[in-house]
Design an enzyme around this catalytic site. Sequence first.
Site, mmCIF file in Angstrom:
data_model
loop_
_atom_site.group_PDB
_atom_site.id
_atom_site.type_symbol
_atom_site.label_atom_id
_atom_site.label_comp_id
_atom_site.label_asym_id
_atom_site.label_seq_id
_atom_site.Cartn_x
_atom_site.Cartn_y
_atom_site.Cartn_z
ATOM 1 N N CYS A 120 0.871 -1.176 0.000
ATOM 2 C CA CYS A 120 0.000 0.000 0.000
ATOM 3 C C CYS A 120 0.902 1.218 0.000
ATOM 4 O O CYS A 120 2.084 1.131 0.329
ATOM 5 C CB CYS A 120 -0.900 0.003 1.239
ATOM 6 S SG CYS A 120 -2.261 1.186 1.110
ATOM 7 N N CYS A 122 -0.085 4.238 1.612
ATOM 8 C CA CYS A 122 -0.471 5.254 2.599
ATOM 9 C C CYS A 122 0.627 5.555 3.624
ATOM 10 O O CYS A 122 0.720 6.666 4.124
ATOM 11 C CB CYS A 122 -1.771 4.894 3.292
ATOM 12 S SG CYS A 122 -1.678 3.425 4.304
ATOM 13 N N CYS A 130 -3.900 6.190 0.126
ATOM 14 C CA CYS A 130 -3.370 4.889 -0.270
ATOM 15 C C CYS A 130 -2.891 4.880 -1.720
ATOM 16 O O CYS A 130 -2.456 3.853 -2.238
ATOM 17 C CB CYS A 130 -4.421 3.800 -0.079
ATOM 18 S SG CYS A 130 -4.925 3.649 1.640
ATOM 19 N N LYS A 195 -12.493 -4.529 2.056
ATOM 20 C CA LYS A 195 -11.975 -3.674 3.109
ATOM 21 C C LYS A 195 -12.932 -2.516 3.290
ATOM 22 O O LYS A 195 -13.159 -1.734 2.361
ATOM 23 C CB LYS A 195 -10.596 -3.166 2.696
ATOM 24 C CG LYS A 195 -9.964 -2.243 3.705
ATOM 25 C CD LYS A 195 -8.526 -1.968 3.322
ATOM 26 C CE LYS A 195 -7.882 -0.995 4.263
ATOM 27 N NZ LYS A 195 -6.509 -0.693 3.869
ATOM 28 N N ARG A 205 -3.622 3.939 12.396
ATOM 29 C CA ARG A 205 -3.183 5.157 11.706
ATOM 30 C C ARG A 205 -2.224 5.959 12.578
ATOM 31 O O ARG A 205 -1.339 6.633 12.065
ATOM 32 C CB ARG A 205 -4.391 5.961 11.245
ATOM 33 C CG ARG A 205 -5.113 5.196 10.138
ATOM 34 C CD ARG A 205 -6.297 5.907 9.562
ATOM 35 N NE ARG A 205 -6.973 5.035 8.593
ATOM 36 C CZ ARG A 205 -8.131 5.301 8.022
ATOM 37 N NH1 ARG A 205 -8.753 6.443 8.300
ATOM 38 N NH2 ARG A 205 -8.664 4.457 7.166
ATOM 39 N N ARG A 217 -11.072 7.903 3.223
ATOM 40 C CA ARG A 217 -10.814 6.821 2.280
ATOM 41 C C ARG A 217 -12.096 6.246 1.686
ATOM 42 O O ARG A 217 -12.104 5.153 1.150
ATOM 43 C CB ARG A 217 -10.053 5.694 2.983
ATOM 44 C CG ARG A 217 -8.724 6.096 3.594
ATOM 45 C CD ARG A 217 -7.780 4.909 3.622
ATOM 46 N NE ARG A 217 -6.773 4.931 4.670
ATOM 47 C CZ ARG A 217 -5.720 5.747 4.696
ATOM 48 N NH1 ARG A 217 -5.544 6.649 3.752
ATOM 49 N NH2 ARG A 217 -4.849 5.662 5.683
ATOM 50 N N GLU A 233 -16.694 -7.304 -5.094
ATOM 51 C CA GLU A 233 -15.259 -7.006 -4.912
ATOM 52 C C GLU A 233 -14.442 -8.302 -4.919
ATOM 53 O O GLU A 233 -13.406 -8.394 -5.565
ATOM 54 C CB GLU A 233 -15.021 -6.284 -3.581
ATOM 55 C CG GLU A 233 -15.445 -4.828 -3.545
ATOM 56 C CD GLU A 233 -14.429 -3.902 -4.220
ATOM 57 O OE1 GLU A 233 -13.440 -4.394 -4.776
ATOM 58 O OE2 GLU A 233 -14.654 -2.674 -4.180
ATOM 59 N N LYS A 248 -11.879 -7.281 6.176
ATOM 60 C CA LYS A 248 -11.322 -6.408 7.202
ATOM 61 C C LYS A 248 -12.264 -5.250 7.467
ATOM 62 O O LYS A 248 -12.739 -4.667 6.501
ATOM 63 C CB LYS A 248 -9.982 -5.896 6.663
ATOM 64 C CG LYS A 248 -9.289 -4.884 7.489
ATOM 65 C CD LYS A 248 -7.986 -4.527 6.831
ATOM 66 C CE LYS A 248 -7.515 -3.248 7.454
ATOM 67 N NZ LYS A 248 -6.593 -2.537 6.686
ATOM 68 N N SER A 274 -6.685 -2.974 14.498
ATOM 69 C CA SER A 274 -6.149 -2.261 15.657
ATOM 70 C C SER A 274 -7.220 -1.831 16.666
ATOM 71 O O SER A 274 -7.046 -1.993 17.875
ATOM 72 C CB SER A 274 -5.355 -1.046 15.177
ATOM 73 O OG SER A 274 -6.164 -0.224 14.354
ATOM 74 N N TYR A 313 -3.172 -8.710 16.306
ATOM 75 C CA TYR A 313 -2.139 -8.239 17.235
ATOM 76 C C TYR A 313 -2.073 -9.136 18.464
ATOM 77 O O TYR A 313 -1.163 -9.015 19.267
ATOM 78 C CB TYR A 313 -2.422 -6.772 17.614
ATOM 79 C CG TYR A 313 -2.494 -5.898 16.376
ATOM 80 C CD1 TYR A 313 -1.334 -5.468 15.760
ATOM 81 C CD2 TYR A 313 -3.721 -5.583 15.782
ATOM 82 C CE1 TYR A 313 -1.389 -4.721 14.588
ATOM 83 C CE2 TYR A 313 -3.788 -4.843 14.617
ATOM 84 C CZ TYR A 313 -2.619 -4.410 14.021
ATOM 85 O OH TYR A 313 -2.673 -3.703 12.856
HETATM 86 C C1 PBG Z 1 -3.502 0.402 4.766
HETATM 87 C C2 PBG Z 1 -3.858 -0.432 5.942
HETATM 88 C C3 PBG Z 1 -4.608 -0.025 7.045
HETATM 89 C C4 PBG Z 1 -4.658 -1.129 7.899
HETATM 90 C C5 PBG Z 1 -3.957 -2.154 7.302
HETATM 91 N N1 PBG Z 1 -3.487 -1.710 6.080
HETATM 92 C C6 PBG Z 1 -5.146 1.305 7.407
HETATM 93 C C7 PBG Z 1 -6.208 1.957 6.630
HETATM 94 O O1 PBG Z 1 -6.805 1.441 5.700
HETATM 95 O O2 PBG Z 1 -6.435 3.103 6.980
HETATM 96 C C8 PBG Z 1 -5.375 -1.131 9.211
HETATM 97 C C9 PBG Z 1 -5.075 -2.242 10.115
HETATM 98 C C10 PBG Z 1 -5.510 -2.024 11.511
HETATM 99 O O3 PBG Z 1 -6.293 -1.124 11.844
HETATM 100 O O4 PBG Z 1 -5.042 -2.796 12.349
HETATM 101 N N2 PBG Z 1 -2.206 0.165 4.319
#
Ligand code: PBG
Length: 325
Positions: A120, A122, A130, A195, A205, A217, A233, A248, A274, A313
Amino acid sequence: MVFPEYRPRRMRQNNNLRSLIRETRLSPEQLIYPIFVMPGKGKREEIISMPGVYRVSVDQLGNESKECMEAGVRSVILFGLPETKDPMGSGAHAKDGIIQRAIKELKNAAPDMSIVTDVCLCEYTDHGHCGCLVNGQVDNDTTIEILARTALSHAKAGADIVAPSDMMDGRVAEIRSTLDEHDFHMVPIMSYAVKYASYFYGPFRDAADCAPQFGDRRSYQMDPANSREALREATLDVEEGADILMVKPAVAYLDIISRLHDEFDLPIAAYHVSGEYAMIKAAAEKGWIDGEKVMAETLLSIRRAGADIILTYFAKDMGRLLLNT
Ligand code: PBG
């Protein structure tokens, strides 16, 4: 005399019987541990909103992988914090970029570990989107070329699986053909196929310093209200050559995991993100829930919904718990 109404309870009398009929099991090899790699030497910084998760410098990756292996976790996914950012995210595919160096270090330290790389832009763009911008808007076609270059540079450094997480259209096909042209036919693509534009990414982030500097996004990530769109998708990614489909976040989207599991015969991954981690940690710290029990129940429920693979995690904690019980 038969009491059919006792039949379920008869099989719950003790641990052996319960275990005999258990429909879903979780094992440490099904978990992927995310690692944030930062510049510098000897660095190990805890992420405030994700207690127990650290940003580490490349030289610390040996320790990280050892901890994973000891917990039975054999796969990691890498996220990079580059030294510098620019509008095109060129750090993502730099030959000596942070991820490229991290892959080499890990391959040396833990040859048996599978390395997945997040593909990615970002973390590498100064605006935090991204993709690259053309006239102030994320430009799909310019972005997918750079993503393919990034995936190729990861493969060259030794990545075992590349995982595009950008949600641009056509990126799986572009990455597949670029990898194939350079003889990386055997590197699978784990596509973040579904996603959602989710507020559960908040702590990530902070951790990866990649919040968009303007806008959001939602033009490229999915609306949480939609589930049939998830099938569209995923279908596109399957047609373009994805080897694993990811959903996700996970817990708020268990129905989506389940639908994908029923509709497709590819392995399904789910990213317990996260914010989902942070909520459990925060409530446990306050003593409001039993953190370990809630972790185990949560990850089991993601498996039950149909995920073969879970990115979390909690991977090390869960792995250790599974090995000790
Ligand atoms: C983008 C990406 C994100 C996460 C994984 N890959 C962030 C986003 O889309 O803003 C989030 C993973 C998480 O929140 O643990 N490269």
